[in-house]
Design a protein around this motif. Sequence first.
Motif, PDB file in Angstrom:
ATOM      1  N   ILE A  36       0.831  -1.339  -0.114  1.00 42.50           N
ATOM      2  CA  ILE A  36       0.101  -0.196   0.106  1.00 42.50           C
ATOM      3  C   ILE A  36       1.076   1.384  -0.100  1.00 42.50           C
ATOM      4  O   ILE A  36       1.619   1.420   0.786  1.00 42.50           O
ATOM      5  N   SER A  37       0.724   2.011  -1.018  1.00 49.03           N
ATOM      6  CA  SER A  37       1.731   3.295  -1.057  1.00 49.03           C
ATOM      7  C   SER A  37       1.043   4.453  -0.986  1.00 49.03           C
ATOM      8  O   SER A  37       1.634   5.556  -0.824  1.00 49.03           O
ATOM      9  N   ALA A  38      -0.127   4.578  -0.411  1.00 49.35           N
ATOM     10  CA  ALA A  38      -1.018   5.792  -0.051  1.00 49.35           C
ATOM     11  C   ALA A  38      -1.992   5.447   0.644  1.00 49.35           C
ATOM     12  O   ALA A  38      -2.696   4.430   0.619  1.00 49.35           O
ATOM     13  N   VAL A  39      -2.460   6.494   1.641  1.00 46.17           N
ATOM     14  CA  VAL A  39      -3.478   6.322   2.465  1.00 46.17           C
ATOM     15  C   VAL A  39      -4.270   7.698   2.666  1.00 46.17           C
ATOM     16  O   VAL A  39      -3.740   8.850   2.703  1.00 46.17           O
ATOM     17  N   GLY A  61      -5.172   9.390   0.061  1.00 47.53           N
ATOM     18  CA  GLY A  61      -4.744  10.224  -0.820  1.00 47.53           C
ATOM     19  C   GLY A  61      -3.152  11.015  -0.539  1.00 47.53           C
ATOM     20  O   GLY A  61      -2.696  11.504  -1.473  1.00 47.53           O
ATOM     21  N   GLN A  62      -2.832  10.408   0.554  1.00 46.20           N
ATOM     22  CA  GLN A  62      -1.388  10.834   0.913  1.00 46.20           C
ATOM     23  C   GLN A  62      -0.227   9.846   0.640  1.00 46.20           C
ATOM     24  O   GLN A  62      -0.496   8.480   1.072  1.00 46.20           O
ATOM     25  N   VAL A  63       0.884  10.118   0.162  1.00 43.37           N
ATOM     26  CA  VAL A  63       1.913   8.993  -0.357  1.00 43.37           C
ATOM     27  C   VAL A  63       2.247   8.708   1.036  1.00 43.37           C
ATOM     28  O   VAL A  63       2.652   9.294   2.186  1.00 43.37           O
ATOM     29  N   PHE A  64       2.521   7.209   1.023  1.00 44.75           N
ATOM     30  CA  PHE A  64       2.878   6.642   2.288  1.00 44.75           C
ATOM     31  C   PHE A  64       4.324   6.882   2.657  1.00 44.75           C
ATOM     32  O   PHE A  64       5.237   6.890   1.962  1.00 44.75           O
ATOM     33  N   ALA A 111      -1.876   9.830   8.595  1.00 49.96           N
ATOM     34  CA  ALA A 111      -2.968   8.995   8.228  1.00 49.96           C
ATOM     35  C   ALA A 111      -2.353   7.573   8.290  1.00 49.96           C
ATOM     36  O   ALA A 111      -2.936   6.484   8.466  1.00 49.96           O
ATOM     37  N   CYS A 112      -1.286   7.206   7.469  1.00 51.13           N
ATOM     38  CA  CYS A 112      -0.487   6.204   7.324  1.00 51.13           C
ATOM     39  C   CYS A 112      -0.232   5.455   8.515  1.00 51.13           C
ATOM     40  O   CYS A 112      -0.221   4.006   8.640  1.00 51.13           O
ATOM     41  N   ARG A 113       0.157   6.160   9.421  1.00 46.77           N
ATOM     42  CA  ARG A 113       0.621   5.630  11.004  1.00 46.77           C
ATOM     43  C   ARG A 113      -0.588   5.106  11.502  1.00 46.77           C
ATOM     44  O   ARG A 113      -0.487   3.913  12.014  1.00 46.77           O
ATOM     45  N   ILE A 114      -1.827   5.878  11.292  1.00 48.61           N
ATOM     46  CA  ILE A 114      -2.909   5.485  12.108  1.00 48.61           C
ATOM     47  C   ILE A 114      -3.596   4.085  11.467  1.00 48.61           C
ATOM     48  O   ILE A 114      -3.746   3.003  11.984  1.00 48.61           O
TER      49      ILE A 114
END
Length: 70
Positions: A7-10, A12-15, A21-24
């Motif tokens: 998964i490279s984005a969460v 709409g944000q780049v991971f 948001a990626c951490r959550i």
Amino acid sequence: PGRAVDISAVDGQVFSASCRACRIFTEETIALGRGRPDQIGQPWGDLVGNGTFSDGDHQNHLHAGWRQAG
């Protein structure tokens, strides 16, 4: 052998390690019960353990892998 997804984005944000948001999302994935990935590669060293790991290859995405049943 098994099955995996990167998964490279969460939301709409780049991971990345600085993406809240990626951490959550990663914390929620780790907390899953039944169906939780057997291995989770991610950029945060403090989340390592119990099938979760962090290394140089997993700084820009979440890797979720499941062992093949059978």
